[in-house]
Design a protein around this motif. Structure first.
Motif, PDB file in Angstrom:
ATOM      1  N   UNK A 139       0.801  -1.220   0.000  1.00  0.00           N
ATOM      2  CA  UNK A 139       0.000   0.000   0.000  1.00  0.00           C
ATOM      3  C   UNK A 139       0.833   1.269   0.000  1.00  0.00           C
ATOM      4  N   UNK A 140       2.016   1.196  -0.647  1.00  0.00           N
ATOM      5  CA  UNK A 140       2.921   2.353  -0.696  1.00  0.00           C
ATOM      6  C   UNK A 140       3.420   2.518  -2.131  1.00  0.00           C
ATOM      7  N   UNK A 141       3.590   3.770  -2.582  1.00  0.00           N
ATOM      8  CA  UNK A 141       4.129   3.974  -3.931  1.00  0.00           C
ATOM      9  C   UNK A 141       5.476   3.270  -4.075  1.00  0.00           C
ATOM     10  N   UNK A 142       5.615   2.479  -5.125  1.00  0.00           N
ATOM     11  CA  UNK A 142       6.792   1.631  -5.293  1.00  0.00           C
ATOM     12  C   UNK A 142       7.373   1.870  -6.673  1.00  0.00           C
ATOM     13  N   UNK A 143       8.605   2.394  -6.711  1.00  0.00           N
ATOM     14  CA  UNK A 143       9.218   2.742  -8.003  1.00  0.00           C
ATOM     15  C   UNK A 143      10.693   2.381  -8.012  1.00  0.00           C
TER      16      UNK A 143
END
Lengths: 333, 333
Positions: free
Chosen positions: A312-316
């Motif tokens: 549930x966290x932006x992952x890049x």
């Protein structure tokens, strides 16, 4: 602080990889990279003008940075000749080599004769205080990793770049030699005496504007038994408001520790956040940076989508796809 | 290692408190404390024979230990006279003073002339390795605290004493200056360079017999933002099989940090154990040591009974009631 701008000394670098420090300066502080000095046999090229010493002087250069690793661990006579000529031209020298400039009597003599400074960035040059834990103004973001060498510096640098493009107030805070040479200052944290580690991080990230972000370069990992103490000092000395989790998914074991496995991202999140809240109860985990260099584009994209859904966290991967979404997450808190 | 036995130099100690190091030697290694050397105005007395230098020599003394803090932070002329005479008698000197013996040219000259060694135990004298995390033989116990200065050294010393009385194989491993002077060796962990902290703890607690216990002296606290990195290096470098939780219940705030509160014993248990399992998955929390010096006997007893019921772990003040139950818990794993 190391005086800028720089002349990048590439020496007789056998290939581009040997000139990693110079490449970092070129990538992250191109405005510091006025020119490069290459000797016979040099196979690296930063794509900046080749310059002699007098030409560099005329272009305003203040410091010649040794942007290349030396073979064999000693400063050769052919390098020495150029370094002394640079001092005679009035340049300071900056180096992250294991063997120190200050241990070379002829360099010391030439520096003294010309009133120049020798910067050995592997060695602390400041008497750091013991940390006092007092809450500081401004905001701080720290990259923490499941392991060493998973892209924490790159992540912080990329975020700083994106934030500056957006007009946000942001400063990369170097805690390792490459970062110090790139930005001209910082703390060589792995060389600081134990009692002063957290204090050196406080010193590095002082009071600032309420809307200013320090992007603190991470070191080691809370789960790497060789270096976890250094990481702990960053988590507490840095008083981070935001943590970025950094991960390299293809490692067979922890770096240098064949019997140790990387923790899960969940474990890193929970452990790092719990410890960070001791120093800053408002700390949040805001995003995940994945180093996908050993994965195909398709594998990288699907891996990151899976992690993003799970955590549930932006992952890049900021190298592949930019740091925009990590900066969005920072800007939102 | 510092050569034993010792002559305890008490100088002109104004009171017993100033002679804390000498008291530690007398309490924990009485066999090392052959005699004491007191100057005019000394108000401390370790209850061992007063000796002149020649007499100490005849009694087999190898090292004169400075067992007293110096007033004003410098070595006075009257001390110097005695120290030089001791070197001329052939004794080594050992000191935990902030100002180093090695920085006094006349002491250095006398040591060289007599082939004697100056031990400044605040400063590392070993090039420690980087930790490799390899599992070592033998067993290790580490005291971890809710705060600094809650009795971790005392707890480990008391446990070692009880274990030796029972015929168990046990070695206190000093990580601070007092412990080093008391036992003759150890690592001054707070003065070690960051990268080598965990490695120095591995070096201090090497392979040993399967039924041998190292009692590792704790430092700092995972929850003390000034020193947590040092504690982390002990948790990972020490590979503890057993943790003892140490607590002082009457503190108004963390030592030196007015804005920070001590964690609960539950939080210490969970956090320290989770991190310790990275280095040793078999690690267990086996007992609780409470420093009740600021509580009445009745309050202490009822407090410890409450903690023991709540935590389900043997809970004692080893100073008040002995370390027997902590050793029972160690012996059971």
């Amino acid at each position: 602080m190391i005086k800028t701008p720089y002349l990048l000394f590439l020496g007789d670098a056998p290939d581009a990889l040997a000139a990693k420090v110079a490449q970092g300066i070129k990538d992250w502080r191109p405005e510091f990279a006025v020119g490069q000095y290459r000797m016979e046999g040099c196979n690296a090229d930063m794509g900046v003008p080749d310059m002699g010493l007098a030409e560099a002087k005329a272009a305003g250069v203040k410091t010649m940075v040794i942007g290349v690793a030396n073979r064999g661990g000693f400063i050769t006579d052919s390098w020495k000749e150029v370094l002394i000529a640079a001092l005679n031209e009035g340049f300071d020298l900056a180096s992250g080599l294991h063997n120190l400039l200050r241990d070379e009597p002829d360099l010391v003599a030439a520096a003294e004769a010309n009133g120049c400074t020798l910067h050995d960035v592997r060695v602390p040059s400041v008497d750091y205080p013991i940390a006092n834990g007092v809450k500081r103004k401004g905001k701080r973001c720290l990259a923490v990793g499941t392991d060493c060498s998973v892209g924490k510096m790159y992540t912080a640098m990329a975020m700083e770049g994106t934030m500056r493009e957006r007009g946000m107030k942001a400063t990369f805070r170097a805690t390792g030699q490459t970062g110090i040479l790139v930005t001209g200052g910082g703390v060589p944290l792995d060389a600081v005496i134990a009692d002063f580690m957290a204090g050196s991080v406080e010193w590095l990230t002082p009071d600032n504007d309420d809307d200013h972000w320090d992007l603190i370069e991470g070191q080691g990992s809370l789960f790497h038994v060789s270096y976890s103490g250094v990481t702990m000092a960053l988590v507490h000395g840095g008083q981070p408001d935001a943590l970025i989790l950094c991960h390299e998914p293809t490692r067979a074991h922890m770096r240098g520790l064949p019997d140790y496995q990387q923790p899960s991202l969940e474990d890193l999140r929970d452990t790092a956040l719990h410890l960070a809240k001791v120093g800053n109860p408002a700390c949040q985990v805001v995003g995940i940076s994945v180093n996908t260099q050993h994965m195909s584009e398709a594998d990288a994209v699907s891996y990151m989508a899976e992690v993003e859904a799970r955590m549930g966290l932006p992952t890049v991967d900021p190298f592949r796809h930019g740091a925009e979404r990590l900066v969005d997450a920072l800007a939102a808190i």
